[in-house]
Design a protein around this motif. Sequence first.
Motif, short mmCIF file in Angstrom:
data_model
loop_
_atom_site.label_atom_id
_atom_site.label_comp_id
_atom_site.label_asym_id
_atom_site.label_seq_id
_atom_site.Cartn_x
_atom_site.Cartn_y
_atom_site.Cartn_z
N VAL A 1 -7.86 19.92 -7.84
CA VAL A 1 -7.82 19.03 -9.00
C VAL A 1 -7.00 17.78 -8.69
O VAL A 1 -7.42 16.65 -8.95
CB VAL A 1 -7.27 19.77 -10.25
N ALA A 2 -5.82 17.97 -8.12
CA ALA A 2 -4.94 16.84 -7.79
C ALA A 2 -5.56 15.94 -6.73
O ALA A 2 -5.43 14.71 -6.80
CB ALA A 2 -3.58 17.35 -7.33
N THR A 3 -6.26 16.52 -5.77
CA THR A 3 -6.86 15.73 -4.69
C THR A 3 -7.96 14.82 -5.19
O THR A 3 -8.07 13.67 -4.77
CB THR A 3 -7.40 16.67 -3.58
N VAL A 4 -8.79 15.30 -6.10
CA VAL A 4 -9.87 14.48 -6.64
C VAL A 4 -9.29 13.27 -7.37
O VAL A 4 -9.70 12.13 -7.17
CB VAL A 4 -10.81 15.30 -7.55
N GLY A 5 -8.29 13.51 -8.21
CA GLY A 5 -7.65 12.41 -8.93
C GLY A 5 -6.91 11.47 -7.99
O GLY A 5 -6.97 10.24 -8.12
N ASN A 6 -6.23 12.03 -7.00
CA ASN A 6 -5.50 11.24 -6.01
C ASN A 6 -6.43 10.31 -5.25
O ASN A 6 -6.14 9.13 -5.06
CB ASN A 6 -4.77 12.20 -5.05
N THR A 7 -7.56 10.83 -4.82
CA THR A 7 -8.52 10.02 -4.06
C THR A 7 -9.06 8.89 -4.91
O THR A 7 -9.15 7.74 -4.45
CB THR A 7 -9.67 10.90 -3.54
N ALA A 8 -9.42 9.19 -6.15
CA ALA A 8 -9.96 8.15 -7.03
C ALA A 8 -8.94 7.03 -7.26
O ALA A 8 -9.27 5.84 -7.17
CB ALA A 8 -10.39 8.75 -8.35
N LEU A 9 -7.69 7.41 -7.53
CA LEU A 9 -6.66 6.40 -7.77
C LEU A 9 -6.33 5.60 -6.51
O LEU A 9 -6.19 4.37 -6.56
CB LEU A 9 -5.39 7.05 -8.32
N ASN A 10 -6.19 6.30 -5.39
CA ASN A 10 -5.89 5.58 -4.14
C ASN A 10 -7.05 4.68 -3.74
O ASN A 10 -6.83 3.58 -3.24
CB ASN A 10 -5.54 6.55 -3.01
N LEU B 1 2.37 10.92 -9.05
CA LEU B 1 1.56 11.36 -10.18
C LEU B 1 0.73 12.59 -9.81
O LEU B 1 0.71 13.60 -10.54
CB LEU B 1 0.65 10.23 -10.66
N SER B 2 0.05 12.54 -8.67
CA SER B 2 -0.81 13.67 -8.30
C SER B 2 0.02 14.90 -7.92
O SER B 2 -0.42 16.03 -8.16
CB SER B 2 -1.79 13.29 -7.19
N GLN C 1 0.83 -1.20 0.00
CA GLN C 1 0.00 0.00 0.00
C GLN C 1 0.87 1.26 0.00
O GLN C 1 0.55 2.22 -0.69
CB GLN C 1 -0.95 0.01 1.19
N VAL C 2 1.95 1.24 0.75
CA VAL C 2 2.84 2.40 0.78
C VAL C 2 3.44 2.64 -0.60
O VAL C 2 3.50 3.78 -1.07
CB VAL C 2 3.94 2.23 1.85
N VAL C 3 3.87 1.57 -1.27
CA VAL C 3 4.44 1.71 -2.62
C VAL C 3 3.40 2.27 -3.59
O VAL C 3 3.68 3.18 -4.37
CB VAL C 3 5.02 0.36 -3.11
N ARG C 4 2.19 1.72 -3.55
CA ARG C 4 1.13 2.20 -4.44
C ARG C 4 0.76 3.66 -4.11
O ARG C 4 0.57 4.47 -5.01
CB ARG C 4 -0.10 1.31 -4.35
N PHE C 5 0.66 3.96 -2.82
CA PHE C 5 0.34 5.31 -2.39
C PHE C 5 1.42 6.28 -2.89
O PHE C 5 1.11 7.38 -3.37
CB PHE C 5 0.24 5.36 -0.86
N ALA C 6 2.67 5.87 -2.81
CA ALA C 6 3.77 6.72 -3.28
C ALA C 6 3.67 6.95 -4.79
O ALA C 6 3.88 8.07 -5.27
CB ALA C 6 5.11 6.09 -2.93
N GLY D 1 -15.73 13.12 0.03
CA GLY D 1 -15.97 14.14 1.04
C GLY D 1 -14.94 14.06 2.17
O GLY D 1 -14.41 15.09 2.60
N GLN D 2 -14.66 12.86 2.63
CA GLN D 2 -13.65 12.68 3.66
C GLN D 2 -12.28 13.12 3.15
O GLN D 2 -11.50 13.75 3.88
CB GLN D 2 -13.60 11.22 4.12
N ALA D 3 -11.98 12.79 1.91
CA ALA D 3 -10.69 13.18 1.33
C ALA D 3 -10.57 14.69 1.24
O ALA D 3 -9.48 15.24 1.40
CB ALA D 3 -10.51 12.54 -0.03
N LEU D 4 -11.69 15.38 0.99
CA LEU D 4 -11.63 16.83 0.96
C LEU D 4 -11.36 17.42 2.34
O LEU D 4 -10.72 18.46 2.47
CB LEU D 4 -12.90 17.42 0.35
N LEU D 5 -11.80 16.73 3.38
CA LEU D 5 -11.45 17.18 4.74
C LEU D 5 -9.96 16.99 4.98
O LEU D 5 -9.30 17.86 5.56
CB LEU D 5 -12.26 16.41 5.78
N VAL D 6 -9.42 15.88 4.52
CA VAL D 6 -7.99 15.63 4.65
C VAL D 6 -7.22 16.62 3.77
O VAL D 6 -6.12 17.08 4.12
CB VAL D 6 -7.64 14.17 4.30
N PHE D 7 -7.81 16.98 2.64
CA PHE D 7 -7.24 17.99 1.75
C PHE D 7 -6.94 19.26 2.52
O PHE D 7 -5.94 19.94 2.25
CB PHE D 7 -8.25 18.26 0.61
N ALA D 8 -7.76 19.58 3.50
CA ALA D 8 -7.56 20.80 4.29
C ALA D 8 -6.18 20.81 4.95
O ALA D 8 -5.56 21.87 5.08
CB ALA D 8 -8.66 20.94 5.35
#
Length: 163
Positions: free
Chosen positions: A52-61, A23-24, A13-18, A79-86
């Motif tokens: 823009v990067a956060t939406v794509g990042n969340t979808a891929l992750n 990319l994002s 997961q860490v490798v994929r997340f990286a 929605g949760q990812a947008l809170l983390v986006f903060a």
Amino acid sequence: MTAVAPRGGLSQQVVRFAGVGLLSTAVHLGLFATLVRAGLASQPANGVALVVATVGNTALNRSWTFGVAGRTRLVVHHGQALLVFAITWLVTTAALAALARLAPGAGVATQTTVVALANALSTVARFVAMRRWIFHGAHGAHGARGDRGDRGDRGARGGRGTA
């Protein structure tokens, strides 16, 4: 939520997340630099590029790193990812504000480098939030059910968590 094939353990997961993060980050920094060069001030450019990067990042992750597929909880996850986006937005905004005070005439390359470094600082918090909060309970977030060494939030009776 529908899970696809389990995504392995923490190290995978860490490798994929990286990979998703690289990319994002490229999207974020490229769009940021493009917007600043086009005349947008650095703070709004950072905000637009980061969203823009956060939406794509969340979808891929969601799909690749944590193995979640389907539409169930899709809106909740974003929605949760947008809170983390903060977190990232606050860190990058503070970094740009500090740069503006320390080097008011900093060029686009310097501003982009500062955003990249600030973004890197918030990466660990984003991974932990995604793994432990946003995608908690997804098959892919912890491997196959029963694959975990601990009982997570299932408690002593082995009941389901609150995903």
